[in-house]
Design a protein around this motif. Structure first.
Motif, PDB file in Angstrom:
ATOM      1  N   ALA A 136     -10.860 -26.056 -52.688  1.00  0.00           N
ATOM      2  CA  ALA A 136     -11.653 -25.746 -53.703  1.00  0.00           C
ATOM      3  C   ALA A 136     -12.145 -27.494 -54.623  1.00  0.00           C
ATOM      4  CB  ALA A 136     -11.049 -25.089 -54.608  1.00  0.00           C
ATOM      5  N   GLY A 137     -10.937 -28.288 -54.451  1.00  0.00           N
ATOM      6  CA  GLY A 137     -10.632 -28.908 -54.674  1.00  0.00           C
ATOM      7  C   GLY A 137      -9.885 -28.803 -56.427  1.00  0.00           C
ATOM      8  N   VAL A 138      -9.081 -28.050 -56.688  1.00  0.00           N
ATOM      9  CA  VAL A 138      -8.470 -28.053 -57.400  1.00  0.00           C
ATOM     10  C   VAL A 138      -7.497 -28.598 -57.532  1.00  0.00           C
ATOM     11  CG1 VAL A 138      -7.089 -25.921 -59.322  1.00  0.00           C
ATOM     12  CG2 VAL A 138      -8.932 -25.562 -57.859  1.00  0.00           C
ATOM     13  N   TYR A 171      -6.530 -39.118 -55.876  1.00  0.00           N
ATOM     14  CA  TYR A 171      -5.992 -38.142 -56.894  1.00  0.00           C
ATOM     15  C   TYR A 171      -6.379 -37.703 -58.346  1.00  0.00           C
ATOM     16  CZ  TYR A 171      -1.186 -37.098 -59.394  1.00  0.00           C
ATOM     17  OH  TYR A 171      -0.517 -37.158 -60.189  1.00  0.00           O
ATOM     18  N   PRO A 172      -6.068 -36.453 -58.248  1.00  0.00           N
ATOM     19  CA  PRO A 172      -4.669 -35.831 -58.070  1.00  0.00           C
ATOM     20  C   PRO A 172      -5.403 -34.865 -56.716  1.00  0.00           C
ATOM     21  CG  PRO A 172      -5.270 -34.483 -60.100  1.00  0.00           C
ATOM     22  CD  PRO A 172      -6.638 -35.930 -59.595  1.00  0.00           C
ATOM     23  N   SER A 173      -6.544 -34.904 -56.094  1.00  0.00           N
ATOM     24  CA  SER A 173      -7.502 -33.689 -55.559  1.00  0.00           C
ATOM     25  C   SER A 173      -7.541 -33.737 -54.469  1.00  0.00           C
ATOM     26  CB  SER A 173      -8.478 -33.873 -56.300  1.00  0.00           C
ATOM     27  OG  SER A 173      -9.002 -32.557 -57.969  1.00  0.00           O
ATOM     28  N   LEU A 174      -6.553 -33.674 -53.710  1.00  0.00           N
ATOM     29  CA  LEU A 174      -6.469 -34.038 -52.218  1.00  0.00           C
ATOM     30  C   LEU A 174      -6.061 -32.880 -51.420  1.00  0.00           C
ATOM     31  CD1 LEU A 174      -4.203 -38.085 -52.458  1.00  0.00           C
ATOM     32  CD2 LEU A 174      -6.276 -37.222 -52.336  1.00  0.00           C
ATOM     33  N   GLU A 193      -5.617 -36.254 -44.517  1.00  0.00           N
ATOM     34  CA  GLU A 193      -5.790 -35.833 -45.831  1.00  0.00           C
ATOM     35  C   GLU A 193      -7.599 -36.514 -46.194  1.00  0.00           C
ATOM     36  OE1 GLU A 193      -2.898 -38.044 -49.550  1.00  0.00           O
ATOM     37  OE2 GLU A 193      -4.087 -39.232 -49.273  1.00  0.00           O
ATOM     38  N   PHE A 194      -7.487 -36.042 -46.984  1.00  0.00           N
ATOM     39  CA  PHE A 194      -9.045 -35.759 -47.741  1.00  0.00           C
ATOM     40  C   PHE A 194      -9.351 -35.902 -48.735  1.00  0.00           C
ATOM     41  CE2 PHE A 194      -9.191 -34.163 -43.692  1.00  0.00           C
ATOM     42  CZ  PHE A 194     -10.230 -35.121 -42.647  1.00  0.00           C
ATOM     43  N   PRO A 195     -10.134 -36.884 -49.173  1.00  0.00           N
ATOM     44  CA  PRO A 195     -10.540 -36.541 -51.187  1.00  0.00           C
ATOM     45  C   PRO A 195     -10.862 -35.541 -51.389  1.00  0.00           C
ATOM     46  CG  PRO A 195     -10.967 -38.523 -50.216  1.00  0.00           C
ATOM     47  CD  PRO A 195     -10.329 -38.127 -49.222  1.00  0.00           C
ATOM     48  N   LEU A 196     -11.037 -34.686 -52.259  1.00  0.00           N
ATOM     49  CA  LEU A 196     -12.450 -33.607 -52.300  1.00  0.00           C
ATOM     50  C   LEU A 196     -13.309 -33.105 -52.943  1.00  0.00           C
ATOM     51  CD1 LEU A 196      -9.720 -30.518 -51.271  1.00  0.00           C
ATOM     52  CD2 LEU A 196     -11.245 -31.691 -49.880  1.00  0.00           C
ATOM     53  N   GLY A 235     -14.830 -44.183 -49.377  1.00  0.00           N
ATOM     54  CA  GLY A 235     -14.799 -43.030 -48.217  1.00  0.00           C
ATOM     55  C   GLY A 235     -14.721 -41.273 -48.458  1.00  0.00           C
ATOM     56  N   PHE A 236     -14.735 -40.466 -47.429  1.00  0.00           N
ATOM     57  CA  PHE A 236     -14.324 -39.628 -47.629  1.00  0.00           C
ATOM     58  C   PHE A 236     -13.113 -39.218 -46.734  1.00  0.00           C
ATOM     59  CE2 PHE A 236     -15.989 -40.014 -43.704  1.00  0.00           C
ATOM     60  CZ  PHE A 236     -15.639 -39.390 -43.322  1.00  0.00           C
ATOM     61  N   PHE A 237     -12.153 -39.959 -46.823  1.00  0.00           N
ATOM     62  CA  PHE A 237     -11.143 -40.469 -46.022  1.00  0.00           C
ATOM     63  C   PHE A 237     -10.049 -40.854 -46.491  1.00  0.00           C
ATOM     64  CE2 PHE A 237      -8.909 -40.211 -41.607  1.00  0.00           C
ATOM     65  CZ  PHE A 237      -7.602 -39.732 -41.607  1.00  0.00           C
ATOM     66  N   ASN A 238      -9.088 -40.868 -46.603  1.00  0.00           N
ATOM     67  CA  ASN A 238      -7.474 -41.759 -46.736  1.00  0.00           C
ATOM     68  C   ASN A 238      -6.967 -41.584 -45.509  1.00  0.00           C
ATOM     69  OD1 ASN A 238      -8.439 -41.798 -49.350  1.00  0.00           O
ATOM     70  ND2 ASN A 238      -6.925 -40.310 -50.015  1.00  0.00           N
ATOM     71  N   GLY A 239      -6.885 -41.449 -44.633  1.00  0.00           N
ATOM     72  CA  GLY A 239      -5.839 -41.257 -43.248  1.00  0.00           C
ATOM     73  C   GLY A 239      -5.417 -41.311 -42.954  1.00  0.00           C
ATOM     74  N   ALA A 240      -4.698 -40.950 -41.734  1.00  0.00           N
ATOM     75  CA  ALA A 240      -3.712 -39.804 -41.057  1.00  0.00           C
ATOM     76  C   ALA A 240      -1.630 -40.520 -42.251  1.00  0.00           C
ATOM     77  CB  ALA A 240      -2.453 -40.059 -39.685  1.00  0.00           C
TER      78      ALA A 240
END
Length: 503
Positions: free
Chosen positions: A32-34, A70-73, A93-96, A106-111
């Protein structure tokens, strides 16, 4: 996961969401991206009983205020293992929230790689002391692989229309040592393995890839120093790229579907009523096959001084006087670690493909045995429609299967696939039909797993999904929780098969 060291302990992880409470009780999960809502729950048994009691910890995805997004990960797909000194937990880890993008916009922070002091968790030491200060005994090392440029891992370019593909390593899997066979060289070492070319979240054309990478986290005994006093000088994270290995190719994607593994034709009562069930604008829907979940690894077994891993790939089967049949199969690699202990370099021991004649397999995983020169198994779901000739009496409903191999066999021993639990109907779950006639993604679980357990001569226990009951039809099928005589849910009919075999 069971760790036989230090008297024996059980480790469990589960994604935990605080957003349900924030949204008045309705569970929305971490998607939900909270802000500050996602964490990974870690439960460690106080002794060697799986019934507990347990010590419980929470690792928050938003632990670093400097992390992009941060802070919606979201901490997705936890992978766990142990070394002599560390409990290793990795996730992607994905930012939402779009206004708070990830690395490189981008849409992805890596493993994300985390190594906790194992003894602290096993002994239930508190994260904070009574005066509110952190406990110097509960230590953790952290590595964000989205920043690693060697081998070829930076996420910083993934915002340029993703041209050239996603260069981050996704689903880097920690190796699980068999029967306590830890690698204690270089001050205590934890290994991990990863494949590339993961297009699971983008609608991009791909020619597959022929690269894998192996990493080593050394000096993990420094986690046992008070306050991690020795960590700065002792802990190192290194990797090695293997180019030119057996190519793998799986175009399955989240957004656009892909080429799926077929299954034997049979009754699909939910598909017959997918319109009534609200899954589709069509009154009835066709069977959709099985999604093979991309070409990322799901398990790495550490045994006999080797790392064993497999992933899905398309394979062209050719027969005399006939065109090639395209099927989903598996590619696997065996990577040697003895050379790393002495020279710091890994070696490729062997590799191979597995593809049953006229049939398909999905979700391959591997499990090795501890004896030197010993065997291993590859486990997977077997399905298929028998190809153009309808071989094998029209193919297989999704079944649990395995094959034996060694580190140098170059494939399954005797080229034999063994069925451990026979499927009895097609997959007939909601994901087969949701959104039809548009793109669908007929998920088939996410993982397979196998593990050698010592005692009584030693067995490999393994599990993956299959269809355990025949589907009913007509008036005996309803969209209720218990239907077909209580053998299935109205919206899903899969089960998990747990088996053991003497390797």
């Amino acid at each position: 996961m069971y760790d036989s060291a230090n008297g024996g302990h059980w480790f469990f992880t589960q994604i935990v969401s605080a957003s349900s409470e924030a949204n008045g009780g309705a569970f929305t999960g971490c998607f939900a991206g909270v802000a500050n809502a996602c964490s990974e729950g870690i439960a460690v048994s106080d002794g060697n009983s799986p019934f507990g009691p347990y010590h419980v910890y929470f690792s928050h995805a938003d632990y670093n205020p400097g992390e992009p997004g941060y802070p919606s990960l979201l901490n997705d797909f936890a992978k766990i293992s142990v070394t002599r000194d560390a409990f290793m937990m990795f996730y992607d880890e994905f930012p939402l929230v779009g206004s708070l993008p990830g690395i490189g916009g981008g849409f992805f922070n890596g493993a994300q790689e985390l190594a906790f002091r194992k003894s602290a968790l096993e002994n239930g030491l508190p994260v904070q002391l009574t005066n509110g200060q952190p406990n110097p005994a509960v230590t953790v090392a952290i590595e964000n692989m989205g920043h690693i440029r060697t081998p070829d891992g930076t996420c910083a370019r993934d915002n340029v229309l993703h041209q050239g593909g996603i260069t981050c390593w996704v689903a880097a899997i920690p190796a699980q040592p068999v029967a306590g066979q830890f690698d204690n060289s270089h001050g205590g070492t934890g290994f991990m393995l990863g494949s590339l070319d993961f297009y699971g979240f983008e609608a991009l054309a791909t020619s597959g890839d022929n690269r894998i990478a192996t990493w080593a986290w050394t000096g993990l005994s420094a986690l046992n120093s008070n306050g991690c006093a020795s960590c700065g000088a002792g802990i190192r994270f290194t990797g090695q790229l293997f180019s030119g290995v057996n190519r793998y190719y799986d175009p399955e994607t989240v957004n656009t579907g892909g080429i799926f593994a077929p299954q034997k034709t049979g009754p699909i009562p939910l598909g017959d009523e997918c319109g009534t069930a609200g899954l589709s604008s069509a009154a009835s829907c066709p069977e959709g096959g099985l999604a093979t979940n991309g070409d990322n690894l799901t398990q790495v077994s550490q045994a006999q001084g080797q790392l064993w891993a497999a992933t899905s790939t398309q394979i062209a089967q050719t027969y005399t006087g006939a065109n090639a049949e395209i099927h989903m199969g598996a590619v696997y690699w065996v990577v040697g670690t003895h050379s790393f202990d002495t020279t710091g370099k890994f070696t490729l021991t062997s590799q191979g493909y597995v593809s049953p004649r006229h049939e398909d397999l999905d979700m391959p995983a591997m499990a090795g045995t501890p004896s030197s020169g010993g065997r291993a198994i590859m486990l997977f779901t077997l399905s298929g429609d028998g190809g153009p000739t309808g071989a094998d009496h029209g193919g297989f409903f999704p079944s649990t299967a395995f094959g034996r191999l060694t580190s140098t066999s170059g494939g399954l021993l005797n080229s034999r696939v063994n069925i451990a639990a026979t499927g009895l109907s097609p997959q007939d779950g909601f994901s087969e039909y949701q959104g039809f006639p548009g793109q669908t993604r007929p998920r088939w679980g996410d993982y397979s797993w196998g593990l050698f357990v010592p005692g009584s001569g030693g067995r490999i226990y393994f599990a993956n999904e299959y269809i355990q009951h025949p589907n009913c039809t007509g008036a005996s099928f309803t969209l209720t929780i218990g239907t077909c005589g209580g053998t299935r849910d109205g919206f899903a009919n899969w089960g998990t098969s747990v088996n053991y075999v003497t390797p």
